[in-house]
Design a protein around this motif. Structure first.
Motif, PDB file in Angstrom:
ATOM      1  N   VAL A  49       0.860  -1.160   0.058  1.00 46.85           N
ATOM      2  CA  VAL A  49       0.105   0.044  -0.218  1.00 46.85           C
ATOM      3  C   VAL A  49       0.882   1.123   0.074  1.00 46.85           C
ATOM      4  N   ILE A  50       0.497   2.134  -0.725  1.00 41.99           N
ATOM      5  CA  ILE A  50       1.196   3.428  -0.953  1.00 41.99           C
ATOM      6  C   ILE A  50       0.590   4.720  -0.760  1.00 41.99           C
ATOM      7  N   PRO A  51       0.522   5.035   0.599  1.00 43.45           N
ATOM      8  CA  PRO A  51      -0.403   6.484   0.961  1.00 43.45           C
ATOM      9  C   PRO A  51       0.058   7.537   0.329  1.00 43.45           C
ATOM     10  N   ASP A  52      -0.693   8.306  -0.178  1.00 47.97           N
ATOM     11  CA  ASP A  52      -0.304   9.570  -0.840  1.00 47.97           C
ATOM     12  C   ASP A  52      -1.258  10.617  -0.819  1.00 47.97           C
ATOM     13  N   GLU A  53      -1.075  12.003  -0.874  1.00 49.97           N
ATOM     14  CA  GLU A  53      -2.032  12.936  -0.729  1.00 49.97           C
ATOM     15  C   GLU A  53      -3.174  13.028  -1.556  1.00 49.97           C
ATOM     16  N   LYS A  54      -2.761  12.354  -2.719  1.00 50.64           N
ATOM     17  CA  LYS A  54      -4.123  12.454  -3.758  1.00 50.64           C
ATOM     18  C   LYS A  54      -4.827  11.188  -3.519  1.00 50.64           C
ATOM     19  N   GLY A  55      -4.586  10.165  -2.860  1.00 47.47           N
ATOM     20  CA  GLY A  55      -5.216   8.822  -2.697  1.00 47.47           C
ATOM     21  C   GLY A  55      -4.384   7.832  -2.201  1.00 47.47           C
ATOM     22  N   ILE A  56      -4.748   6.657  -2.496  1.00 44.85           N
ATOM     23  CA  ILE A  56      -3.948   5.580  -1.981  1.00 44.85           C
ATOM     24  C   ILE A  56      -3.768   4.673  -3.120  1.00 44.85           C
ATOM     25  N   TYR A  57      -2.640   4.005  -3.368  1.00 47.95           N
ATOM     26  CA  TYR A  57      -2.255   3.052  -4.445  1.00 47.95           C
ATOM     27  C   TYR A  57      -2.023   1.717  -3.605  1.00 47.95           C
ATOM     28  N   TYR A  58      -2.211   0.606  -4.327  1.00 44.14           N
ATOM     29  CA  TYR A  58      -2.033  -0.638  -3.817  1.00 44.14           C
ATOM     30  C   TYR A  58      -1.830  -1.605  -4.961  1.00 44.14           C
ATOM     31  N   TYR A  59      -1.034  -2.814  -4.474  1.00 44.07           N
ATOM     32  CA  TYR A  59      -0.743  -3.701  -5.465  1.00 44.07           C
ATOM     33  C   TYR A  59      -0.365  -4.901  -4.867  1.00 44.07           C
ATOM     34  N   GLN A  60      -0.456  -5.948  -5.641  1.00 45.91           N
ATOM     35  CA  GLN A  60      -0.021  -7.275  -4.982  1.00 45.91           C
ATOM     36  C   GLN A  60       1.102  -7.885  -5.909  1.00 45.91           C
ATOM     37  N   GLY A  61       2.160  -8.336  -5.531  1.00 45.39           N
ATOM     38  CA  GLY A  61       3.368  -8.895  -6.243  1.00 45.39           C
ATOM     39  C   GLY A  61       4.426  -8.132  -6.341  1.00 45.39           C
ATOM     40  N   ILE A  62       5.495  -8.177  -7.088  1.00 42.43           N
ATOM     41  CA  ILE A  62       6.927  -7.375  -7.230  1.00 42.43           C
ATOM     42  C   ILE A  62       6.529  -6.374  -8.115  1.00 42.43           C
ATOM     43  N   PRO A  63       7.038  -4.939  -7.945  1.00 43.60           N
ATOM     44  CA  PRO A  63       6.817  -3.966  -8.646  1.00 43.60           C
ATOM     45  C   PRO A  63       7.512  -3.953  -9.986  1.00 43.60           C
ATOM     46  N   THR A  64       8.648  -4.891 -10.277  1.00 45.21           N
ATOM     47  CA  THR A  64       9.417  -4.814 -11.319  1.00 45.21           C
ATOM     48  C   THR A  64       8.685  -5.815 -12.433  1.00 45.21           C
ATOM     49  N   GLU A  65       7.810  -6.898 -11.876  1.00 42.97           N
ATOM     50  CA  GLU A  65       7.139  -7.712 -13.077  1.00 42.97           C
ATOM     51  C   GLU A  65       6.101  -6.948 -13.611  1.00 42.97           C
ATOM     52  N   ALA A  66       5.930  -7.570 -15.084  1.00 40.10           N
ATOM     53  CA  ALA A  66       5.100  -6.849 -15.962  1.00 40.10           C
ATOM     54  C   ALA A  66       3.807  -7.162 -15.419  1.00 40.10           C
ATOM     55  N   GLY A  67       3.311  -8.335 -14.856  1.00 39.97           N
ATOM     56  CA  GLY A  67       1.954  -8.410 -14.518  1.00 39.97           C
ATOM     57  C   GLY A  67       1.564  -7.742 -12.983  1.00 39.97           C
ATOM     58  N   THR A  68       2.364  -7.161 -12.673  1.00 36.92           N
ATOM     59  CA  THR A  68       1.877  -6.421 -11.451  1.00 36.92           C
ATOM     60  C   THR A  68       1.067  -5.142 -11.676  1.00 36.92           C
ATOM     61  N   LYS A  69      -0.296  -4.952 -11.315  1.00 40.23           N
ATOM     62  CA  LYS A  69      -1.355  -4.021 -11.627  1.00 40.23           C
ATOM     63  C   LYS A  69      -1.625  -3.092 -10.460  1.00 40.23           C
ATOM     64  N   LEU A  70      -1.200  -1.788 -10.758  1.00 37.82           N
ATOM     65  CA  LEU A  70      -1.454  -0.867  -9.562  1.00 37.82           C
ATOM     66  C   LEU A  70      -2.617  -0.299  -9.748  1.00 37.82           C
ATOM     67  N   GLU A  71      -3.511  -0.128  -8.420  1.00 37.56           N
ATOM     68  CA  GLU A  71      -4.824   0.398  -8.614  1.00 37.56           C
ATOM     69  C   GLU A  71      -4.688   1.492  -7.579  1.00 37.56           C
ATOM     70  N   LYS A  72      -5.749   2.736  -7.752  1.00 36.19           N
ATOM     71  CA  LYS A  72      -5.893   3.643  -6.794  1.00 36.19           C
ATOM     72  C   LYS A  72      -7.091   3.761  -6.197  1.00 36.19           C
TER      73      LYS A  72
ATOM     74  N   ILE B 230       4.374   3.663 -10.396  1.00 33.58           N
ATOM     75  CA  ILE B 230       3.278   4.463 -10.130  1.00 33.58           C
ATOM     76  C   ILE B 230       3.458   5.313 -11.434  1.00 33.58           C
ATOM     77  N   LYS B 231       4.576   5.760 -12.003  1.00 34.11           N
ATOM     78  CA  LYS B 231       4.938   6.416 -13.208  1.00 34.11           C
ATOM     79  C   LYS B 231       4.381   5.743 -14.540  1.00 34.11           C
ATOM     80  N   ARG B 232       4.769   4.338 -14.328  1.00 33.22           N
ATOM     81  CA  ARG B 232       4.338   3.591 -15.589  1.00 33.22           C
ATOM     82  C   ARG B 232       2.777   3.533 -15.612  1.00 33.22           C
ATOM     83  N   SER B 233       2.058   3.427 -14.637  1.00 29.88           N
ATOM     84  CA  SER B 233       0.461   3.002 -14.337  1.00 29.88           C
ATOM     85  C   SER B 233      -0.257   4.565 -15.013  1.00 29.88           C
ATOM     86  N   GLY B 234       0.361   5.509 -14.768  1.00 31.88           N
ATOM     87  CA  GLY B 234      -0.313   6.853 -15.207  1.00 31.88           C
ATOM     88  C   GLY B 234      -1.303   7.301 -14.165  1.00 31.88           C
ATOM     89  N   LEU B 235      -1.470   6.766 -13.128  1.00 30.89           N
ATOM     90  CA  LEU B 235      -2.542   7.335 -12.248  1.00 30.89           C
ATOM     91  C   LEU B 235      -2.258   8.273 -11.455  1.00 30.89           C
TER      92      LEU B 235
END
Length: 171
Positions: free
Chosen positions: A77-100, A166-171
């Motif tokens: 979980v990545i708390p941020d002032e704009k919202g909160i991001y979360y993902y399950q897995g390793i951030p360097t893997e291609a299948g890791t999906k970041l959600e906000k 986070i930058k790759r996901s564009g959220l």
């Protein structure tokens, strides 16, 4: 205490007027009573105690190996002032999906309850606050952990791989 002035006014001759009584009230005892009441209530009032959240930290002198955490039982979980991001897995893997999501009961709380229902009680939350996160954002998320009865979480610094995700996901 109280004093009544019985003098009839001026001493002029002529018509005789009725005597007017003027009253003066000495307020000193009332002020004393007020200060006594204020002092009494200040001394007998219980002040509110600060409410703190218990945060267990590992012992720095302990060099024992800890048991590894399964990746399938970890939510980052990545708390941020704009919202909160979360993902399950390793951030360097291609299948890791970041959600906000947000900090509401239909936001991150629903995500935590859903994750708990799918995985069970033994999942770990890795909290990586972003550089834009405020102290309030982290406390809000820790409150959500307490509400959802999640006791296994770790607070880490955000790593470059997560920032790149986070930058790759564009959220």
């Amino acid at each position: 205490m109280a004093e009544i002035d019985q003098s009839g006014g001026g001493k002029k001759g002529g018509k005789k007027r009725s005597k007017k009584a003027s009253t003066k009230i000495d307020m000193t005892p009332m002020v004393d009573l007020g200060f006594l009441l204020i002092t009494f209530f200040m001394l007998t009032t219980t002040l509110s105690k600060p409410v703190t959240m218990q945060l267990n930290m590992p012992d720095k002198t302990d060099t024992k190996e800890t048991s590894p955490v399964k990746l399938s039982e970890t939510l980052t979980v990545i708390p941020d002032e704009k919202g909160i991001y979360y993902y399950q897995g390793i951030p360097t893997e291609a299948g890791t999906k970041l959600e906000k999501t947000n900090y509401s009961k239909d936001g991150i709380r629903a995500v935590l309850f859903d994750f708990k229902k799918r995985i069970g009680n033994n999942f770990t939350i890795v909290i990586k606050p972003s550089k834009g996160a405020k102290y309030k954002n982290i406390v809000d998320f820790l409150d959500e952990c307490a509400i959802t009865d999640n006791k296994r979480y770790a607070i880490l610094e955000i790593d470059p791989d997560t920032e790149a995700l986070i930058k790759r996901s564009g959220l």
